[in-house]
Design an enzyme around this catalytic site. Sequence first.
Site, PDB file in Angstrom:
ATOM      1  N   SER A  65      78.182  14.702  56.906  1.00  0.00           N
ATOM      2  CA  SER A  65      78.428  15.005  55.491  1.00  0.00           C
ATOM      3  C   SER A  65      77.388  15.898  54.842  1.00  0.00           C
ATOM      4  O   SER A  65      77.240  15.897  53.618  1.00  0.00           O
ATOM      5  CB  SER A  65      78.541  13.699  54.701  1.00  0.00           C
ATOM      6  OG  SER A  65      77.480  12.805  54.996  1.00  0.00           O
TER       7      SER A  65
ATOM      8  N   LEU B 273      75.855  11.310  66.605  1.00  0.00           N
ATOM      9  CA  LEU B 273      76.927  10.351  66.849  1.00  0.00           C
ATOM     10  C   LEU B 273      77.427  10.355  68.285  1.00  0.00           C
ATOM     11  O   LEU B 273      78.268   9.533  68.647  1.00  0.00           O
ATOM     12  CB  LEU B 273      78.092  10.613  65.893  1.00  0.00           C
ATOM     13  CG  LEU B 273      77.749  10.496  64.406  1.00  0.00           C
ATOM     14  CD1 LEU B 273      79.005  10.626  63.563  1.00  0.00           C
ATOM     15  CD2 LEU B 273      77.030   9.194  64.088  1.00  0.00           C
TER      16      LEU B 273
ATOM     17  N   TYR C 238      89.863  17.717  72.097  1.00  0.00           N
ATOM     18  CA  TYR C 238      89.776  17.416  70.663  1.00  0.00           C
ATOM     19  C   TYR C 238      91.051  16.712  70.200  1.00  0.00           C
ATOM     20  O   TYR C 238      90.999  15.672  69.531  1.00  0.00           O
ATOM     21  CB  TYR C 238      89.562  18.712  69.888  1.00  0.00           C
ATOM     22  CG  TYR C 238      89.602  18.576  68.382  1.00  0.00           C
ATOM     23  CD1 TYR C 238      88.530  18.043  67.684  1.00  0.00           C
ATOM     24  CD2 TYR C 238      90.720  19.002  67.662  1.00  0.00           C
ATOM     25  CE1 TYR C 238      88.559  17.934  66.297  1.00  0.00           C
ATOM     26  CE2 TYR C 238      90.755  18.907  66.283  1.00  0.00           C
ATOM     27  CZ  TYR C 238      89.678  18.372  65.601  1.00  0.00           C
ATOM     28  OH  TYR C 238      89.724  18.262  64.227  1.00  0.00           O
TER      29      TYR C 238
ATOM     30  N   ASN D  66      84.199  10.939  59.245  1.00  0.00           N
ATOM     31  CA  ASN D  66      84.550  12.337  59.018  1.00  0.00           C
ATOM     32  C   ASN D  66      84.068  13.255  60.138  1.00  0.00           C
ATOM     33  O   ASN D  66      84.701  14.262  60.442  1.00  0.00           O
ATOM     34  CB  ASN D  66      83.939  12.789  57.685  1.00  0.00           C
ATOM     35  CG  ASN D  66      84.039  14.280  57.470  1.00  0.00           C
ATOM     36  OD1 ASN D  66      85.074  14.801  57.043  1.00  0.00           O
ATOM     37  ND2 ASN D  66      82.968  15.001  57.748  1.00  0.00           N
TER      38      ASN D  66
ATOM     39  N   ARG E  60      77.656  19.148  55.074  1.00  0.00           N
ATOM     40  CA  ARG E  60      78.373  20.379  54.754  1.00  0.00           C
ATOM     41  C   ARG E  60      79.871  20.140  54.887  1.00  0.00           C
ATOM     42  O   ARG E  60      80.327  19.082  55.322  1.00  0.00           O
ATOM     43  CB  ARG E  60      77.946  21.521  55.680  1.00  0.00           C
ATOM     44  CG  ARG E  60      78.301  21.288  57.140  1.00  0.00           C
ATOM     45  CD  ARG E  60      77.994  22.512  57.988  1.00  0.00           C
ATOM     46  NE  ARG E  60      78.488  22.362  59.360  1.00  0.00           N
ATOM     47  CZ  ARG E  60      78.667  23.371  60.198  1.00  0.00           C
ATOM     48  NH1 ARG E  60      78.414  24.606  59.807  1.00  0.00           N
ATOM     49  NH2 ARG E  60      79.126  23.154  61.422  1.00  0.00           N
TER      50      ARG E  60
ATOM     51  N   LYS F 148      91.490  12.796  68.809  1.00  0.00           N
ATOM     52  CA  LYS F 148      92.011  12.530  67.466  1.00  0.00           C
ATOM     53  C   LYS F 148      93.304  11.720  67.522  1.00  0.00           C
ATOM     54  O   LYS F 148      93.580  10.916  66.623  1.00  0.00           O
ATOM     55  CB  LYS F 148      92.219  13.844  66.721  1.00  0.00           C
ATOM     56  CG  LYS F 148      90.931  14.577  66.382  1.00  0.00           C
ATOM     57  CD  LYS F 148      90.033  13.773  65.458  1.00  0.00           C
ATOM     58  CE  LYS F 148      88.849  14.596  64.960  1.00  0.00           C
ATOM     59  NZ  LYS F 148      88.010  13.860  63.998  1.00  0.00           N
TER      60      LYS F 148
END
Length: 247
Positions: free
Chosen positions: A10, A62, A154, A88, A12, A158
């Site tokens: 968080s 992370l 990716y 996020n 940017r 997700k």
Amino acid sequence: MKRVVLVTGSSRGMGKAEIEEFASRGDDVIINYVHNQTMAEAVKQEVSAKYGVRALAIQADLSKEAAVRRLAATALQEFGRVDVLVNNAGIALYGKFEDKKLADWEKSMQVNLYAPFLLTQLLAPEMAKNKYGKIVNIATIDVMTTYNPESAEYDASKAALINLTKNSALQYQPDVNVNCVCPGWVATDMNKDLPQDLLDYQQAKTCKGRLAKPEEVAKLVAFLASDDAAFIDGEVIKIDGGYKLMN
């Protein structure tokens, strides 16, 4: 009620917009960053001065389990609780399908799936004890309406995050709401340097003829984390400007 909100990734982009949105609503905020402490501290100072909330910047990679655990522990130590978790942060490694390595898949899974799982596992039980909690995961429309072999790892991570959303909602019912937002193309710092012809092409595929603004995604995230969305649980919501309806 003044809440404590943790948004990963968080300093940017969308994450920053989400921090600003929550702070504007009077919530204390935790800004997570990996490398750019200067940017994270700037966000911290900005929201503290503008909205009078408490803000804290915490460094955590992370992709590392120990760092994720430290992030959760520090948040709880500093604030006593986390009321809202927004998973996020995400990474996308684009490249030819034939050239992809298992290491690429592992990196994507670590950041995009394992970290949200671990943070949920660490923080949701505390939310349940307090009989209040909101978790919003950020996925992508790539797993719903578009597919791209160049971003296979990716997209797979997700897609798994959507499944995690539903399982988490079931696990921590009835006091913790868990939902997922799937943005389309967003006008972030990460995208601004892409070739203009690619951006023009993507914008033309939306009914709005433009990319989403980060703050538009942030407002949806904040709504799902609000008490107005108390009866929305385990849902996956697109925000893509009608992407592909133009095709």
